[in-house]
Structures are given as structure tokens and as C-alpha cells.
Design a protein around this motif. Structure first.
Motif, PDB file in Angstrom:
ATOM      1  N   SER A 197      17.012   0.013  -3.441  1.00 45.73           N
ATOM      2  CA  SER A 197      16.232   0.313  -2.242  1.00 45.73           C
ATOM      3  C   SER A 197      14.978   1.088  -2.621  1.00 45.73           C
ATOM      4  CB  SER A 197      17.084   1.131  -1.258  1.00 45.73           C
ATOM      5  OG  SER A 197      16.336   1.466  -0.108  1.00 45.73           O
ATOM      6  N   TRP A 198      13.834   0.639  -2.093  1.00 47.49           N
ATOM      7  CA  TRP A 198      12.560   1.312  -2.331  1.00 47.49           C
ATOM      8  C   TRP A 198      12.099   1.927  -1.010  1.00 47.49           C
ATOM      9  CZ3 TRP A 198      10.775   1.789  -7.229  1.00 47.49           C
ATOM     10  CH2 TRP A 198      11.289   0.915  -8.185  1.00 47.49           C
ATOM     11  N   ALA A 199      12.025   3.254  -0.961  1.00 48.80           N
ATOM     12  CA  ALA A 199      11.687   3.957   0.276  1.00 48.80           C
ATOM     13  C   ALA A 199      10.416   4.776   0.094  1.00 48.80           C
ATOM     14  CB  ALA A 199      12.842   4.860   0.708  1.00 48.80           C
ATOM     15  N   SER A 200       9.644   4.890   1.189  1.00 46.64           N
ATOM     16  CA  SER A 200       8.385   5.630   1.138  1.00 46.64           C
ATOM     17  C   SER A 200       8.316   6.623   2.300  1.00 46.64           C
ATOM     18  CB  SER A 200       7.199   4.664   1.212  1.00 46.64           C
ATOM     19  OG  SER A 200       5.978   5.384   1.260  1.00 46.64           O
ATOM     20  N   THR A 201       7.817   7.812   1.990  1.00 46.27           N
ATOM     21  CA  THR A 201       7.557   8.809   3.040  1.00 46.27           C
ATOM     22  C   THR A 201       6.122   8.696   3.545  1.00 46.27           C
ATOM     23  OG1 THR A 201       6.946  10.456   1.372  1.00 46.27           O
ATOM     24  CG2 THR A 201       9.250  10.419   2.079  1.00 46.27           C
ATOM     25  N   ASP A 202       5.338   7.836   2.899  1.00 39.76           N
ATOM     26  CA  ASP A 202       3.925   7.679   3.233  1.00 39.76           C
ATOM     27  C   ASP A 202       3.752   6.595   4.291  1.00 39.76           C
ATOM     28  OD1 ASP A 202       1.187   7.998   3.161  1.00 39.76           O
ATOM     29  OD2 ASP A 202       0.905   6.639   1.460  1.00 39.76           O
ATOM     30  N   LYS A 210       0.811  -1.220   0.000  1.00 39.06           N
ATOM     31  CA  LYS A 210       0.000   0.000   0.000  1.00 39.06           C
ATOM     32  C   LYS A 210       0.845   1.272   0.000  1.00 39.06           C
ATOM     33  CE  LYS A 210      -1.871  -1.282   3.889  1.00 39.06           C
ATOM     34  NZ  LYS A 210      -2.674  -1.331   5.144  1.00 39.06           N
ATOM     35  N   TRP A 211       2.173   1.112  -0.192  1.00 34.60           N
ATOM     36  CA  TRP A 211       3.064   2.266  -0.059  1.00 34.60           C
ATOM     37  C   TRP A 211       3.649   2.688  -1.419  1.00 34.60           C
ATOM     38  CZ3 TRP A 211       3.751  -2.301   2.821  1.00 34.60           C
ATOM     39  CH2 TRP A 211       3.181  -2.253   4.096  1.00 34.60           C
ATOM     40  N   LYS A 248      16.941 -10.368  -0.447  1.00 34.34           N
ATOM     41  CA  LYS A 248      15.788  -9.516  -0.716  1.00 34.34           C
ATOM     42  C   LYS A 248      14.973  -9.331   0.561  1.00 34.34           C
ATOM     43  CE  LYS A 248      15.106 -10.785  -5.603  1.00 34.34           C
ATOM     44  NZ  LYS A 248      16.305 -11.617  -5.762  1.00 34.34           N
ATOM     45  N   MET A 249      14.539  -8.085   0.787  1.00 34.32           N
ATOM     46  CA  MET A 249      13.689  -7.778   1.938  1.00 34.32           C
ATOM     47  C   MET A 249      12.445  -7.052   1.453  1.00 34.32           C
ATOM     48  SD  MET A 249      12.431  -5.200   4.024  1.00 34.32           S
ATOM     49  CE  MET A 249      13.508  -3.792   3.863  1.00 34.32           C
ATOM     50  N   VAL A 250      11.300  -7.374   2.053  1.00 31.14           N
ATOM     51  CA  VAL A 250      10.066  -6.680   1.720  1.00 31.14           C
ATOM     52  C   VAL A 250       9.245  -6.482   2.992  1.00 31.14           C
ATOM     53  CG1 VAL A 250       8.788  -8.799   1.178  1.00 31.14           C
ATOM     54  CG2 VAL A 250       8.063  -6.614   0.181  1.00 31.14           C
ATOM     55  N   THR A 251       8.624  -5.325   3.107  1.00 35.21           N
ATOM     56  CA  THR A 251       7.761  -5.027   4.251  1.00 35.21           C
ATOM     57  C   THR A 251       6.369  -5.595   3.987  1.00 35.21           C
ATOM     58  OG1 THR A 251       9.005  -3.025   4.774  1.00 35.21           O
ATOM     59  CG2 THR A 251       6.758  -3.169   5.637  1.00 35.21           C
ATOM     60  N   LEU A 252       5.857  -6.325   4.954  1.00 32.27           N
ATOM     61  CA  LEU A 252       4.557  -6.968   4.811  1.00 32.27           C
ATOM     62  C   LEU A 252       3.437  -6.182   5.495  1.00 32.27           C
ATOM     63  CD1 LEU A 252       5.679 -10.632   5.616  1.00 32.27           C
ATOM     64  CD2 LEU A 252       5.473  -9.568   3.362  1.00 32.27           C
ATOM     65  N   GLU A 253       3.782  -5.470   6.566  1.00 32.88           N
ATOM     66  CA  GLU A 253       2.746  -4.784   7.354  1.00 32.88           C
ATOM     67  C   GLU A 253       3.336  -3.608   8.109  1.00 32.88           C
ATOM     68  OE1 GLU A 253      -0.111  -5.642  11.285  1.00 32.88           O
ATOM     69  OE2 GLU A 253       0.885  -7.317  10.268  1.00 32.88           O
ATOM     70  N   ILE A 254       2.593  -2.515   8.151  1.00 35.43           N
ATOM     71  CA  ILE A 254       2.870  -1.401   9.049  1.00 35.43           C
ATOM     72  C   ILE A 254       1.542  -1.015   9.679  1.00 35.43           C
ATOM     73  CG2 ILE A 254       3.690   0.977   9.307  1.00 35.43           C
ATOM     74  CD1 ILE A 254       5.426   0.626   6.873  1.00 35.43           C
ATOM     75  N   SER A 255       1.465  -1.073  11.002  1.00 37.10           N
ATOM     76  CA  SER A 255       0.214  -0.770  11.678  1.00 37.10           C
ATOM     77  C   SER A 255       0.493  -0.188  13.056  1.00 37.10           C
ATOM     78  CB  SER A 255      -0.649  -2.035  11.799  1.00 37.10           C
ATOM     79  OG  SER A 255       0.040  -3.043  12.513  1.00 37.10           O
ATOM     80  N   ASN A 256      -0.553   0.313  13.699  1.00 29.56           N
ATOM     81  CA  ASN A 256      -0.458   0.804  15.073  1.00 29.56           C
ATOM     82  C   ASN A 256      -1.094  -0.223  16.000  1.00 29.56           C
ATOM     83  OD1 ASN A 256      -0.803   3.587  13.357  1.00 29.56           O
ATOM     84  ND2 ASN A 256       0.517   3.855  15.127  1.00 29.56           N
ATOM     85  N   LYS A 257      -0.358  -0.653  17.009  1.00 31.14           N
ATOM     86  CA  LYS A 257      -0.905  -1.604  17.975  1.00 31.14           C
ATOM     87  C   LYS A 257      -0.142  -1.463  19.288  1.00 31.14           C
ATOM     88  CE  LYS A 257      -0.144  -5.261  15.417  1.00 31.14           C
ATOM     89  NZ  LYS A 257      -0.077  -6.675  15.000  1.00 31.14           N
ATOM     90  N   PRO A 258      -0.800  -1.793  20.402  1.00 29.95           N
ATOM     91  CA  PRO A 258      -0.123  -1.721  21.695  1.00 29.95           C
ATOM     92  C   PRO A 258       1.003  -2.745  21.775  1.00 29.95           C
ATOM     93  CG  PRO A 258      -2.508  -1.813  21.959  1.00 29.95           C
ATOM     94  CD  PRO A 258      -2.218  -2.151  20.533  1.00 29.95           C
ATOM     95  N   ALA A 259       2.141  -2.312  22.326  1.00 34.79           N
ATOM     96  CA  ALA A 259       3.270  -3.225  22.504  1.00 34.79           C
ATOM     97  C   ALA A 259       3.237  -3.807  23.910  1.00 34.79           C
ATOM     98  CB  ALA A 259       4.582  -2.475  22.278  1.00 34.79           C
ATOM     99  N   GLY A 260       3.387  -5.107  24.013  1.00 38.49           N
ATOM    100  CA  GLY A 260       3.428  -5.747  25.326  1.00 38.49           C
ATOM    101  C   GLY A 260       4.726  -5.414  26.041  1.00 38.49           C
ATOM    102  N   PRO A 261       4.812  -5.652  27.344  1.00 38.26           N
ATOM    103  CA  PRO A 261       6.027  -5.327  28.104  1.00 38.26           C
ATOM    104  C   PRO A 261       7.251  -6.102  27.642  1.00 38.26           C
ATOM    105  CG  PRO A 261       4.506  -6.664  29.422  1.00 38.26           C
ATOM    106  CD  PRO A 261       3.760  -6.235  28.183  1.00 38.26           C
ATOM    107  N   GLU A 262       7.031  -7.236  26.968  1.00 35.77           N
ATOM    108  CA  GLU A 262       8.161  -8.047  26.518  1.00 35.77           C
ATOM    109  C   GLU A 262       8.866  -7.463  25.306  1.00 35.77           C
ATOM    110  OE1 GLU A 262       4.732  -9.112  23.988  1.00 35.77           O
ATOM    111  OE2 GLU A 262       4.999  -8.778  26.137  1.00 35.77           O
ATOM    112  N   VAL A 263       8.224  -6.522  24.614  1.00 40.07           N
ATOM    113  CA  VAL A 263       8.778  -5.988  23.367  1.00 40.07           C
ATOM    114  C   VAL A 263      10.100  -5.254  23.594  1.00 40.07           C
ATOM    115  CG1 VAL A 263       8.419  -4.266  21.552  1.00 40.07           C
ATOM    116  CG2 VAL A 263       6.583  -5.853  22.145  1.00 40.07           C
ATOM    117  N   TYR A 264      10.177  -4.468  24.665  1.00 35.78           N
ATOM    118  CA  TYR A 264      11.362  -3.641  24.912  1.00 35.78           C
ATOM    119  C   TYR A 264      12.169  -4.145  26.110  1.00 35.78           C
ATOM    120  CZ  TYR A 264       8.765  -0.460  21.870  1.00 35.78           C
ATOM    121  OH  TYR A 264       8.058   0.091  20.817  1.00 35.78           O
ATOM    122  N   SER A 265      12.097  -5.434  26.411  1.00 31.89           N
ATOM    123  CA  SER A 265      12.819  -5.962  27.563  1.00 31.89           C
ATOM    124  C   SER A 265      13.468  -7.298  27.233  1.00 31.89           C
ATOM    125  CB  SER A 265      11.883  -6.112  28.763  1.00 31.89           C
ATOM    126  OG  SER A 265      10.819  -6.998  28.456  1.00 31.89           O
TER     127      SER A 265
END
Length: 243
Positions: A148-153, A127-128, A208-225
Motif C-alpha cells: 500500500s502506498w499512502a500520502s499525507t499530501d 503528483k503525490w 492493482k489500484m492506482v489513483t488517477l486524479e484528486i481535485s476540487n470540484k462542485p458535486a451535482g445533486p446526483e452524487v449523494y442520492s
């Protein structure tokens, strides 16, 4: 009563959105290759990235990286050995490597040069809407070519994330000079997909790398620990470097 319920639902939804972090899911495919008479099979890796308030995390099944800019730390986590290393920012990766590898890394990265060219080509990836950049990296006389394919959107401050990764990590880890930093800043937007080819020690490699998803969601406490039960280390071992 219905009005009150509606207001409560709206407040809950709004609060959830405001406290949600940015979640990014990417897939990286490495073609099979042969190096030093050893066959390396093709590999697919799913990476989940999280962008929070002054925090960034990247996780796959083998390893994780967590950055906390408030505490000025970068944590490297090895899920195979269940160990982790705290590193201070800005990062000098050589402090945390075996001495022989640190010297080799400094020599290799000291010869790294980068050029970036914006082609003007655009296309939709998922979608980008993306812009194409051709990036050439030369290290010890070995060229690495990347599309490299980059998006500002994207639904986050891509400039802030780019600056964090470039200034706090890549500049020191890859020993980039000011000319290379200037070149990398030509890439405008968040990298949605890459196609990299290189020839290393006679082995042709393709990633090769491709982005599959970009979304907003709450991060659990395990994400940054660090996961419970993991052991802290001061430096990486030779086996860590091979993984």
C-alpha cells in the motif's frame, strides 16, 4: 466598472472553491484467474469518489456506496438491478445479508488478522509523495499480501476519512478486532495505490489500484442520492452477493 467586474469574478471563484467537494478518480485492475473450473477474464474498473461535508460517495458502473454521517446511514446501490439498500451506522453488514451468507461471513471474518509494516520506502506516484506499507491479512488460513502506498499530501482531511471508513464500515463489516484496528491505523495518509495478491481456493489472484486524479470540484445533486426509478430493498439477495 472593471474593478467591480473583477471583484464579482473573484467572489464567484472563491464561492465555487469553498462549495467544491473533493473528487477522486481511481482505476482498479484485476488479472484473469480461474476458480472452481470457471475462467474469470481480466477486468478494469474506474471508480469515482466524492468527499463532501459529512458525506462520502463511491461510484462505478455496477455499484455505488453513499455515506451520510449526519443521518448515520450507508446506502448500497446496485446499478445492474437498479435497487438500493439503506443501512444504519455503525454498520452491521450481517443484518442485510441472506442468513446463510451472514453466518459464513461472520465465521470467515472472525478469523481475520492483520499486520502492517511501514518499510520506510518512498516514491512519487503521479503528483503525490507516498510511503510504502506492507500489509498482511490472514483469513481462514489464507494469506493476502498487499503493498500500500499512502500520502499525507492530499487536499482534504485524510484522518477524518480514514476514521470514517475504519470505524463506521471496516470495523463492523470485516469484524475487525482491536488489534487489527490498531494495525490499520499505522497507515498514515490516504491510499494512493495498492498491489494485492492472494491465493483463494487454489486460484492466484492479483488486484492493482492506482489513483488517477484528486481535485476540487462542485458535486451535482446526483452524487449523494439514489438515482430516480430505483427500487428499495431491505436485504441483499444471493445474486447481489455474487456481483
Amino acid at each position: 466598472m472593471k474593478k467591480l467586474v473583477l471583484i464579482l469574478i473573484l467572489l464567484v471563484f472563491t464561492f465555487s472553491f469553498l462549495t467544491a467537494d473533493v473528487y477522486i478518480k481511481q482505476k482498479t485492475h484485476t488479472d484473469a484467474f480461474k476458480m472452481m473450473n470457471q475462467e474469470q477474464p481480466a477486468k478494469d474498473v474506474i471508480t469515482e469518489q466524492w468527499i463532501g461535508n459529512n458525506k462520502f460517495a463511491s461510484h462505478n458502473k455496477d455499484q455505488s456506496m453513499i455515506i451520510d454521517t449526519n443521518k448515520k446511514v450507508l446506502i448500497m446501490i446496485n446499478h445492474i438491478t437498479k435497487t438500493y439498500i439503506f443501512m444504519t451506522l455503525p454498520l452491521d453488514i450481517s443484518k442485510y445479508m441472506p442468513e446463510q451468507m451472514a453466518q459464513m461471513m461472520k465465521q470467515m471474518m472472525g478469523n481475520l488478522s492483520i499486520t502492517v509494516k511501514q518499510t520506510g520506502e518512498t516514491k512519487m506516484i503521479g503528483k503525490w509523495k507516498c510511503n510504502r506499507y506492507d500489509i498482511t491479512m490472514t483469513m481462514m488460513g489464507m494469506p493476502m499480501n498487499m503493498i500500500s502506498w499512502a500520502s499525507t499530501d492530499v487536499p482534504f482531511d485524510w484522518k477524518k476519512i480514514s476514521t470514517l471508513m475504519l470505524e463506521s464500515v471496516a470495523k463492523i463489516q470485516m469484524n475487525l478486532n482491536e488489534a487489527s484496528i490498531k494495525e490499520m491505523k499505522k497507515v498514515k495518509g490516504y491510499t494512493i495505490a495498492t498491489d494485492m495478491t492472494m491465493n483463494m481456493m487454489g486460484a492466484k489472484m492479483s488486484v492493482k489500484m492506482v489513483t488517477l486524479e484528486i481535485s476540487n470540484k462542485p458535486a451535482g445533486p446526483e452524487v449523494y442520492s439514489v438515482p430516480p426509478g430505483y427500487t428499495k430493498k431491505d436485504k441483499m439477495s444471493m445474486s447481489d452477493m455474487k456481483k
